[in-house]
Design a protein around this motif. Structure first.
Motif, PDB file in Angstrom:
ATOM      1  N   GLY A 148       9.484   7.300  -7.027  1.00  0.00           N
ATOM      2  CA  GLY A 148       8.225   6.885  -6.405  1.00  0.00           C
ATOM      3  C   GLY A 148       7.083   6.992  -7.402  1.00  0.00           C
ATOM      4  N   ASN A 149       7.070   6.060  -8.346  1.00  0.00           N
ATOM      5  CA  ASN A 149       6.064   6.093  -9.420  1.00  0.00           C
ATOM      6  C   ASN A 149       4.636   6.069  -8.881  1.00  0.00           C
ATOM      7  N   GLY A 150       4.403   5.295  -7.822  1.00  0.00           N
ATOM      8  CA  GLY A 150       3.041   5.186  -7.281  1.00  0.00           C
ATOM      9  C   GLY A 150       2.580   6.497  -6.663  1.00  0.00           C
ATOM     10  N   THR A 151       3.477   7.152  -5.952  1.00  0.00           N
ATOM     11  CA  THR A 151       3.133   8.433  -5.328  1.00  0.00           C
ATOM     12  C   THR A 151       2.903   9.491  -6.411  1.00  0.00           C
ATOM     13  N   GLN A 152       3.799   9.527  -7.384  1.00  0.00           N
ATOM     14  CA  GLN A 152       3.623  10.492  -8.480  1.00  0.00           C
ATOM     15  C   GLN A 152       2.271  10.296  -9.154  1.00  0.00           C
ATOM     16  N   GLU A 153       1.936   9.027  -9.449  1.00  0.00           N
ATOM     17  CA  GLU A 153       0.680   8.721 -10.142  1.00  0.00           C
ATOM     18  C   GLU A 153      -0.532   9.157  -9.313  1.00  0.00           C
ATOM     19  N   ALA A 154      -0.469   8.966  -7.997  1.00  0.00           N
ATOM     20  CA  ALA A 154      -1.618   9.281  -7.130  1.00  0.00           C
ATOM     21  C   ALA A 154      -1.987  10.768  -7.182  1.00  0.00           C
ATOM     22  N   PHE A 155      -0.997  11.624  -7.460  1.00  0.00           N
ATOM     23  CA  PHE A 155      -1.249  13.073  -7.392  1.00  0.00           C
ATOM     24  C   PHE A 155      -0.910  13.806  -8.688  1.00  0.00           C
ATOM     25  N   TYR A 156      -0.806  13.055  -9.808  1.00  0.00           N
ATOM     26  CA  TYR A 156      -0.309  13.660 -11.047  1.00  0.00           C
ATOM     27  C   TYR A 156      -1.196  14.814 -11.543  1.00  0.00           C
ATOM     28  N   ASN A 157      -2.511  14.708 -11.276  1.00  0.00           N
ATOM     29  CA  ASN A 157      -3.439  15.760 -11.723  1.00  0.00           C
ATOM     30  C   ASN A 157      -3.873  16.660 -10.573  1.00  0.00           C
ATOM     31  N   ASN A 158      -3.189  16.566  -9.449  1.00  0.00           N
ATOM     32  CA  ASN A 158      -3.697  17.179  -8.220  1.00  0.00           C
ATOM     33  C   ASN A 158      -2.785  18.311  -7.733  1.00  0.00           C
ATOM     34  N   PRO A 159      -3.270  19.554  -7.766  1.00  0.00           N
ATOM     35  CA  PRO A 159      -2.430  20.676  -7.337  1.00  0.00           C
ATOM     36  C   PRO A 159      -2.300  20.815  -5.824  1.00  0.00           C
ATOM     37  N   LYS A 160      -2.985  19.948  -5.068  1.00  0.00           N
ATOM     38  CA  LYS A 160      -2.904  20.040  -3.596  1.00  0.00           C
ATOM     39  C   LYS A 160      -1.705  19.317  -3.031  1.00  0.00           C
ATOM     40  N   VAL A 161      -1.110  18.448  -3.846  1.00  0.00           N
ATOM     41  CA  VAL A 161       0.061  17.697  -3.372  1.00  0.00           C
ATOM     42  C   VAL A 161       1.210  17.917  -4.346  1.00  0.00           C
ATOM     43  N   LEU A 162       2.280  18.509  -3.852  1.00  0.00           N
ATOM     44  CA  LEU A 162       3.468  18.688  -4.685  1.00  0.00           C
ATOM     45  C   LEU A 162       4.420  17.535  -4.402  1.00  0.00           C
ATOM     46  N   TYR A 163       4.767  16.803  -5.461  1.00  0.00           N
ATOM     47  CA  TYR A 163       5.670  15.657  -5.323  1.00  0.00           C
ATOM     48  C   TYR A 163       7.042  16.037  -5.872  1.00  0.00           C
ATOM     49  N   PHE A 164       8.058  15.989  -5.012  1.00  0.00           N
ATOM     50  CA  PHE A 164       9.448  16.280  -5.410  1.00  0.00           C
ATOM     51  C   PHE A 164      10.259  15.009  -5.205  1.00  0.00           C
ATOM     52  N   SER A 165      10.957  14.566  -6.251  1.00  0.00           N
ATOM     53  CA  SER A 165      11.752  13.342  -6.129  1.00  0.00           C
ATOM     54  C   SER A 165      13.149  13.504  -6.709  1.00  0.00           C
ATOM     55  N   THR A 166      14.145  13.012  -5.952  1.00  0.00           N
ATOM     56  CA  THR A 166      15.481  12.774  -6.505  1.00  0.00           C
ATOM     57  C   THR A 166      15.646  11.265  -6.608  1.00  0.00           C
ATOM     58  N   PHE A 180       0.859  -1.197   0.000  1.00  0.00           N
ATOM     59  CA  PHE A 180       0.000   0.000   0.000  1.00  0.00           C
ATOM     60  C   PHE A 180       0.889   1.239   0.000  1.00  0.00           C
ATOM     61  N   ASN A 181       0.434   2.290  -0.656  1.00  0.00           N
ATOM     62  CA  ASN A 181       1.263   3.491  -0.770  1.00  0.00           C
ATOM     63  C   ASN A 181       1.080   4.360   0.480  1.00  0.00           C
ATOM     64  N   ASN A 182       1.880   4.046   1.496  1.00  0.00           N
ATOM     65  CA  ASN A 182       1.731   4.667   2.816  1.00  0.00           C
ATOM     66  C   ASN A 182       1.743   6.185   2.761  1.00  0.00           C
ATOM     67  N   VAL A 183       2.703   6.757   2.048  1.00  0.00           N
ATOM     68  CA  VAL A 183       2.854   8.222   2.054  1.00  0.00           C
ATOM     69  C   VAL A 183       1.704   8.890   1.295  1.00  0.00           C
ATOM     70  N   ALA A 184       1.231   8.242   0.224  1.00  0.00           N
ATOM     71  CA  ALA A 184       0.119   8.823  -0.543  1.00  0.00           C
ATOM     72  C   ALA A 184      -1.162   8.794   0.291  1.00  0.00           C
ATOM     73  N   ILE A 185      -1.385   7.692   1.012  1.00  0.00           N
ATOM     74  CA  ILE A 185      -2.564   7.592   1.885  1.00  0.00           C
ATOM     75  C   ILE A 185      -2.477   8.669   2.974  1.00  0.00           C
ATOM     76  N   ALA A 186      -1.277   8.880   3.507  1.00  0.00           N
ATOM     77  CA  ALA A 186      -1.099   9.903   4.556  1.00  0.00           C
ATOM     78  C   ALA A 186      -1.405  11.302   4.029  1.00  0.00           C
ATOM     79  N   ALA A 187      -0.992  11.592   2.801  1.00  0.00           N
ATOM     80  CA  ALA A 187      -1.269  12.922   2.226  1.00  0.00           C
ATOM     81  C   ALA A 187      -2.771  13.123   2.040  1.00  0.00           C
ATOM     82  N   LYS A 188      -3.442  12.095   1.501  1.00  0.00           N
ATOM     83  CA  LYS A 188      -4.905  12.183   1.309  1.00  0.00           C
ATOM     84  C   LYS A 188      -5.614  12.346   2.657  1.00  0.00           C
TER      85      LYS A 188
END
Ligand code: ZN
Length: 358
Positions: A178-196, A149-157
């Motif tokens: 973090g492909n799963g996290t990126q996908e969860a919020f790709y169209n969502n301006p409420k969550v900014l996803y930054f990845s290295t 389960f995508n723990n961090v994405a669930i926490a953001a929601k």
């Protein structure tokens, strides 16, 4: 006198919590890099080093199925439950379940919810959710890359749904994108996803041009790293891209997918970050949380497969969060040669993210 036995650096204003439960050891993966020994090594190091006694220990609660459904399909969740009931199985070539894995996965997602609740209610400043299985590769309908389960994405929601806030920043420095996290919020301006992340590498996503779409355009920020880059490059990515992007976004909560697999001694990938480098990244994140969001900062463990590295890196991160300026780095710096190309890379990302004008 009690006051003399207290360590001098311990700052009582910095209330740092650790979320942990032995249930996480019951996700039994056998002879697999993502195994229970990881958390066991971290917990014994926190104990022996004396770091644990300065932390507020929070027991996790399980996430509810409704909470999981903020990110995952109902069919997927019931499939995971039934795989556990059947005694476990491989979900993909990398991801395996044992009979207790479903329960552990509910507590892994729930551990972040416990951490978010404590931080949002200002019971603590920051929290480290020391959970497994990890989460950032899990998509709406698929387990992958050791994640269920995508723990961090669930926490953001969960934070957006329950605490009257509208902007959450997720920073992901695991060596894998973090492909799963990126996908969860790709169209969502409420969550900014930054990845290295090392790139090109597993899982294949995370190019500079993946910036979000629709209303979410500009709210995904990818910094692909060439194999061999290390502390200096990560710190510049944080200072020159993450800090201005975060200031522009003004998050009300910062969640961190902390994977310690970019360390030079972790053989799963090829980056050259040191424990000192992770501590410097944690310092940037801690400073951003103080500046922008009343210190609301939640770390969670993603990858990291060298036991000495994960133990030292979690300890160093907790030292930063607790205000201890003395960082212990028993493994030292990397000495390998670095590939060229960083200047062009960071310039291109500044262009794509509109950080050059003004
Ligand atoms: Zn990873």
């Amino acid at each position: 006198m009690a006051i003399l036995s207290r360590q001098l650096w311990y700052n009582e204003d910095m209330r740092t919590s650790l979320v942990y439960d032995p249930i996480y050891l019951e996700h039994n993966t056998g002879n697999h890099p993502e195994n229970p020994q990881r958390l066991a090594a971290i917990m014994s190091h926190l104990e022996e080093s004396g770091v644990k006694k300065n932390l507020i220990l929070l027991p996790p609660r399980p996430a509810s199925v409704e909470e999981l459904e903020m990110v995952h399909d109902a069919d997927y969740i019931s499939r995971i439950k039934s795989v556990a009931e059947r005694g476990g199985d491989w979900l993909d070539p990398d991801t395996v379940m044992s009979p207790k894995s479903y329960k552990a996965a509910l507590y892994a997602a729930g551990g972040l919810l416990t951490a978010v609740e404590a931080v949002m209610k200002e019971e603590v400043n920051s929290s480290f959710a020391l959970v497994r299985p990890p989460g950032h590769h899990a998509t709406r309908t698929q387990a992958m890359g050791f994640c269920i389960f995508n723990n961090v994405a669930i926490a953001a929601k969960f934070a957006l749904a329950n605490f009257n806030i509208g902007r959450v920043l997720i920073v992901d420095f695991d060596v894998h994108h973090g492909n799963g996290t990126q996908e969860a919020f790709y169209n969502n301006p409420k969550v900014l996803y930054f990845s290295t992340h090392q790139y090109p590498f597993y899982p294949g996503t995370g190019s500079i041009d993946e910036i979000g779409s629709g209303e979410g355009e500009g709210y995904t920020v990818n910094f692909p790293m060439a194999a061999g880059w290390g502390d200096e490059e990560y710190l510049r990515a944080f200072n020159e891209i993450l800090i201005p992007v975060a200031r522009r976004f003004q998050p009300q909560l910062i969640l961190v997918s902390a994977g310690f697999d970019p360390h030079w001694a972790d053989t799963i990938a090829m980056m050259q970050v040191s424990i000192t480098g992770f501590a410097q990244m944690a310092t940037v994140l801690n400073n951003l949380a103080s500046e922008l969001c009343r210190e609301r900062l939640v770390f969670t463990l993603e990858g990291g497969y060298n036991l000495q590295v994960v133990a030292s890196a979690v300890r160093a991160t907790l030292d930063v969060l607790s205000g201890n300026p003395q960082i212990v780095d028993p493994l030292g710096k990397a000495t390998g040669r670095k590939p060229e190309g960083f200047e062009e890379r960071i310039k291109k990302i500044k262009e794509v993210q509109h950080l050059l004008q003004q």
